[in-house]
Design a protein around this motif. Sequence first.
Motif, PDB file in Angstrom:
ATOM      1  N   SER A 134       5.436 -11.766  -1.880  1.00  0.00           N
ATOM      2  CA  SER A 134       6.176 -12.967  -1.166  1.00  0.00           C
ATOM      3  C   SER A 134       5.049 -13.555  -0.090  1.00  0.00           C
ATOM      4  O   SER A 134       5.370 -14.811   0.295  1.00  0.00           O
ATOM      5  N   ALA A 135       4.321 -12.804   0.408  1.00  0.00           N
ATOM      6  CA  ALA A 135       3.362 -13.414   1.499  1.00  0.00           C
ATOM      7  C   ALA A 135       1.929 -14.210   0.820  1.00  0.00           C
ATOM      8  O   ALA A 135       1.057 -14.621   1.576  1.00  0.00           O
ATOM      9  N   ASN A 177       1.290  -3.705   5.272  1.00  0.00           N
ATOM     10  CA  ASN A 177       2.310  -3.873   6.314  1.00  0.00           C
ATOM     11  C   ASN A 177       3.789  -4.344   5.458  1.00  0.00           C
ATOM     12  O   ASN A 177       4.957  -4.393   6.092  1.00  0.00           O
ATOM     13  N   ARG A 178       3.602  -4.820   4.124  1.00  0.00           N
ATOM     14  CA  ARG A 178       4.755  -5.239   3.601  1.00  0.00           C
ATOM     15  C   ARG A 178       4.811  -4.336   2.148  1.00  0.00           C
ATOM     16  O   ARG A 178       3.954  -3.879   1.476  1.00  0.00           O
ATOM     17  N   ASP A 217       0.856  -1.152   0.166  1.00  0.00           N
ATOM     18  CA  ASP A 217       0.013   0.075   0.166  1.00  0.00           C
ATOM     19  C   ASP A 217       0.868   1.119  -0.055  1.00  0.00           C
ATOM     20  O   ASP A 217       0.994   1.880   1.043  1.00  0.00           O
ATOM     21  N   ASP A 218       1.788   1.514  -1.095  1.00  0.00           N
ATOM     22  CA  ASP A 218       2.774   2.397  -1.135  1.00  0.00           C
ATOM     23  C   ASP A 218       2.656   3.051  -2.722  1.00  0.00           C
ATOM     24  O   ASP A 218       1.855   2.561  -3.605  1.00  0.00           O
ATOM     25  N   ARG A 241      13.275  -7.573  -3.197  1.00  0.00           N
ATOM     26  CA  ARG A 241      11.853  -8.219  -3.109  1.00  0.00           C
ATOM     27  C   ARG A 241      11.797  -9.050  -1.908  1.00  0.00           C
ATOM     28  O   ARG A 241      10.662  -9.532  -1.673  1.00  0.00           O
ATOM     29  N   ARG A 242      12.789  -9.269  -1.106  1.00  0.00           N
ATOM     30  CA  ARG A 242      12.643  -9.993   0.202  1.00  0.00           C
ATOM     31  C   ARG A 242      11.553  -9.297   1.082  1.00  0.00           C
ATOM     32  O   ARG A 242      11.635  -8.287   1.539  1.00  0.00           O
TER      33      ARG A 242
END
Length: 356
Positions: free
Chosen positions: A119-120, A92-93, A66-67, A113-114
């Motif tokens: 990735s979730a 949150n990511r 959310d950016d 990208r970690r």
Amino acid sequence: MTAPWPPAAGPVVCVGETMTALAPEPPDSVETGESLRLSVAGAESNVAMYLADLGLAAVWLSALGDDPFGRRVRAAVAAAGVDVSGVRSDPNRPTGLLVKEPGPTGTRVHYYRRGSAASALGPGILDDPRLGSAALLHLTGVTPALSPSCAALVERALATPAPDRPYAISFDVNHRPALWPDGTAATVLRDLADRADIVFVGLDEAQHLWGADLDAGGVRTLLPHPRLLVVKDGGRAATAFGDGTQVTVEALRTEVVEPVGAGDAFAAGFLAGLLRDGDLISALRLGHITAASALSVIGDHGPLPEAGTVERLLGLTERAWAERNTPERAGHTPSSPPLTGRPEAGTRCAHRRWRR
């Protein structure tokens, strides 16, 4: 419900991560350039965007931060005509980032990208209602390398035996060595690919993964179960293996600005051709034509030739395709990107329609 084969009409749903991409303007480098060009990059969304360009209903499922980067990615994919209504915003990511570093021997890609939103992703995304009417689910070998939950996503998708699936599954091996712990990719990617309905793999990546002496036929021996296996031999040719069918079509010779994204474009073109009428020669040709559009630009997504030009190329006889030397000989009208020069050689097989 069992999916028809070849896949019937319906949306193609593409699942996987898309990132913000930064690259210097040629001939600058990351180290010396004064500015970086911002675009979006993701194997699965690349396929979805080219499918939409080719007139197919395409859906992209994923997660973004959310950016500002996430909002830019979502807007860019949606602007290509792709349904992004199932893409989740993660508070949150972050959205993943990559930086392209062009060089004289090719383009290196640096990933950041970690811990990204995508990735979730996990198996639950396969419960999305948009898959209920899908003709095809498209996945790549990038996704299982991102996290254990992403690996579980792909594993669940391929767990149902092919005859019992409600939609066909397309899988592009898309080996990214930087994402895999040493010694793990070869076994995992071979197992996943061999359970898909349609598989794309580059001959060079197959040789890197499974044996330096492999040819296209050797790859088919290693992957005997997909209903269709497409082995891409760089800018030379692509071969499709079916049920007792082997078809090879030489690539169009094209000026290369940057090769990144061409494999995704080829996959989209091939899938569009397959869904259009099941003719393997046409599907391979459309794959090559679409790949040429990606080769002509710095970003992953380039403009297709005009529709009339595409239809004329698809309608060429085998000899005309093989002997095509200039745009004029192909009946080409000026468009972007231009398809110039002649292919390395001609097609080697007569037209064959894919059989059930």
